[in-house]
Design a protein around this motif. Structure first.
Motif, short mmCIF file in Angstrom:
data_model
loop_
_atom_site.label_atom_id
_atom_site.label_comp_id
_atom_site.label_asym_id
_atom_site.label_seq_id
_atom_site.Cartn_x
_atom_site.Cartn_y
_atom_site.Cartn_z
N ALA A 27 -22.72 -46.84 -2.23
CA ALA A 27 -21.78 -46.84 -3.35
C ALA A 27 -21.77 -45.50 -4.08
O ALA A 27 -20.70 -44.98 -4.45
CB ALA A 27 -22.14 -47.97 -4.32
N LEU A 28 -22.94 -44.92 -4.30
CA LEU A 28 -23.02 -43.62 -4.96
C LEU A 28 -22.35 -42.54 -4.13
O LEU A 28 -21.56 -41.73 -4.64
CB LEU A 28 -24.48 -43.25 -5.23
CG LEU A 28 -25.18 -44.01 -6.36
CD1 LEU A 28 -26.68 -43.75 -6.33
CD2 LEU A 28 -24.60 -43.61 -7.71
N ALA A 29 -22.67 -42.51 -2.83
CA ALA A 29 -22.11 -41.47 -1.96
C ALA A 29 -20.59 -41.57 -1.89
O ALA A 29 -19.88 -40.55 -1.95
CB ALA A 29 -22.72 -41.58 -0.57
N GLU A 30 -20.06 -42.78 -1.77
CA GLU A 30 -18.61 -42.94 -1.70
C GLU A 30 -17.94 -42.52 -3.01
O GLU A 30 -16.84 -41.95 -3.01
CB GLU A 30 -18.26 -44.38 -1.34
CG GLU A 30 -18.60 -44.74 0.10
CD GLU A 30 -18.15 -46.14 0.48
OE1 GLU A 30 -17.80 -46.33 1.67
OE2 GLU A 30 -18.16 -47.03 -0.40
N HIS A 31 -18.60 -42.79 -4.12
CA HIS A 31 -18.07 -42.38 -5.43
C HIS A 31 -17.96 -40.87 -5.52
O HIS A 31 -16.94 -40.33 -5.98
CB HIS A 31 -18.99 -42.93 -6.53
CG HIS A 31 -18.68 -42.41 -7.90
ND1 HIS A 31 -17.53 -42.74 -8.59
CD2 HIS A 31 -19.37 -41.56 -8.71
CE1 HIS A 31 -17.52 -42.15 -9.76
NE2 HIS A 31 -18.62 -41.42 -9.86
N TRP A 32 -18.98 -40.15 -5.08
CA TRP A 32 -18.96 -38.69 -5.15
C TRP A 32 -17.96 -38.10 -4.17
O TRP A 32 -17.29 -37.12 -4.49
CB TRP A 32 -20.36 -38.15 -4.86
CG TRP A 32 -21.38 -38.58 -5.86
CD1 TRP A 32 -21.18 -38.84 -7.19
CD2 TRP A 32 -22.77 -38.83 -5.61
NE1 TRP A 32 -22.36 -39.24 -7.77
CE2 TRP A 32 -23.34 -39.23 -6.85
CE3 TRP A 32 -23.58 -38.74 -4.48
CZ2 TRP A 32 -24.69 -39.55 -6.96
CZ3 TRP A 32 -24.92 -39.05 -4.60
CH2 TRP A 32 -25.47 -39.46 -5.83
N LEU A 33 -17.83 -38.70 -3.00
CA LEU A 33 -16.84 -38.21 -2.04
C LEU A 33 -15.43 -38.37 -2.59
O LEU A 33 -14.58 -37.48 -2.44
CB LEU A 33 -16.98 -38.97 -0.71
CG LEU A 33 -18.21 -38.63 0.13
CD1 LEU A 33 -18.37 -39.66 1.25
CD2 LEU A 33 -18.11 -37.23 0.71
N ALA A 34 -15.18 -39.49 -3.24
CA ALA A 34 -13.86 -39.72 -3.83
C ALA A 34 -13.55 -38.72 -4.93
O ALA A 34 -12.38 -38.40 -5.18
CB ALA A 34 -13.78 -41.15 -4.37
N ALA A 35 -14.61 -38.21 -5.57
CA ALA A 35 -14.43 -37.22 -6.64
C ALA A 35 -14.32 -35.80 -6.09
O ALA A 35 -14.15 -34.85 -6.87
CB ALA A 35 -15.59 -37.30 -7.63
#
Length: 255
Positions: A27-35
């Motif tokens: 969840a953290l990694a996907e959040h940062w990628l989306a940003a």
């Protein structure tokens, strides 16, 4: 023309996270990628979450944190990929219960299990913090802002456990490292910890277990991993916090 704050938010940073193949780390990694950030992550075994992150542009590095050689190999791989690290999150974790009295393992097996927990929860963060210190300091110097390390511990550290003593002892060691590294790395690198309790159930958890777990906190909810993402974002953007342990437990300490 966008304001300076908005321009800064759109700057690509390099975020490193250990153990991002599933659940909270994913969840953290996907959040940062989306940003729009560059994400480098470790994983122990291939799984769908690893493939999903790589398809989204993250760099996955298979790593074995049960040995010092495996830990340092991951650090070297990160160093080869980037001269700058803006955020290092220690999420890799090994879940293991203590042996029951009625089926005590041989002492060598017990010692080996505890050593594995120690390696993943304490030794890996300790060595990676030191190994990636130059990259964290370089990013702070370039941006003019402190970079950050975040240790993910466990809410139960504050009270211990009759069933998971070794697991929590090594998580407590990680929590204590927060204070030591915060003092050592200030002011260029801020070091904090987040101590979560229940965030999300596993698919196989029974209804009885779910009901019992929810009753342990006054808020009585399953918040999901979004709550962890929000907590990490808070620490990233809060410039006056270091050496702190942020509880994320729905008020369990009140019961």
């Amino acid at each position: 023309m966008p304001c300076a704050a908005n321009m800064q938010d759109k700057t690509q940073h390099t975020y490193v996270i250990t153990g991002a193949g599933q659940r909270a780390g994913l969840a953290l990694a996907e959040h940062w990628l989306a940003a729009g950030h560059q994400v480098i992550f470790s994983y122990r075994q291939p799984k769908p979450g690893v493939m999903a992150l790589e398809q989204q542009g993250a760099l996955g590095i298979q790593a074995d944190f049960s040995t010092n050689e495996g830990i340092l190999a991951f650090a070297q791989a990160v160093q080869q990929q980037s001269d700058l690290v803006h955020l290092l999150v220690h999420n890799a974790s090994e879940w293991s219960a203590d042996p029951k009295k009625e089926d005590q393992e041989a002492w060598q097996q017990v010692a080996a299990r505890h050593q594995c927990l120690f390696q993943v929860h304490q030794q890996a963060p300790y060595l990676l913090n030191l190994a990636l210190e130059p990259q964290l300091r370089a990013a702070a110097q370039q941006s003019g802002q402190a970079t950050q390390i975040i240790h993910l511990t466990d809410d139960a550290v504050r009270r211990g456990s009759a069933k998971h003593g070794a697991y929590l002892a090594t998580k407590a060691a990680l929590e204590n490292l927060t204070y030591s590294f915060a003092a050592r790395f200030a002011p260029q690198i801020r070091v904090n910890a987040i101590a979560p309790a229940l965030l999300a159930f596993n698919d196989g958890d029974s209804e009885a277990y779910r009901a019992e777990a929810l009753q342990k906190s006054p808020l009585g909810i399953e918040p999901g991993f979004t709550s962890l993402v929000q907590a990490v974002d808070y620490l990233i953007h809060q410039p006056y916090t270091t050496g702190s342990i942020l509880p994320l437990n729905g008020g369990r300490h009140l019961k």
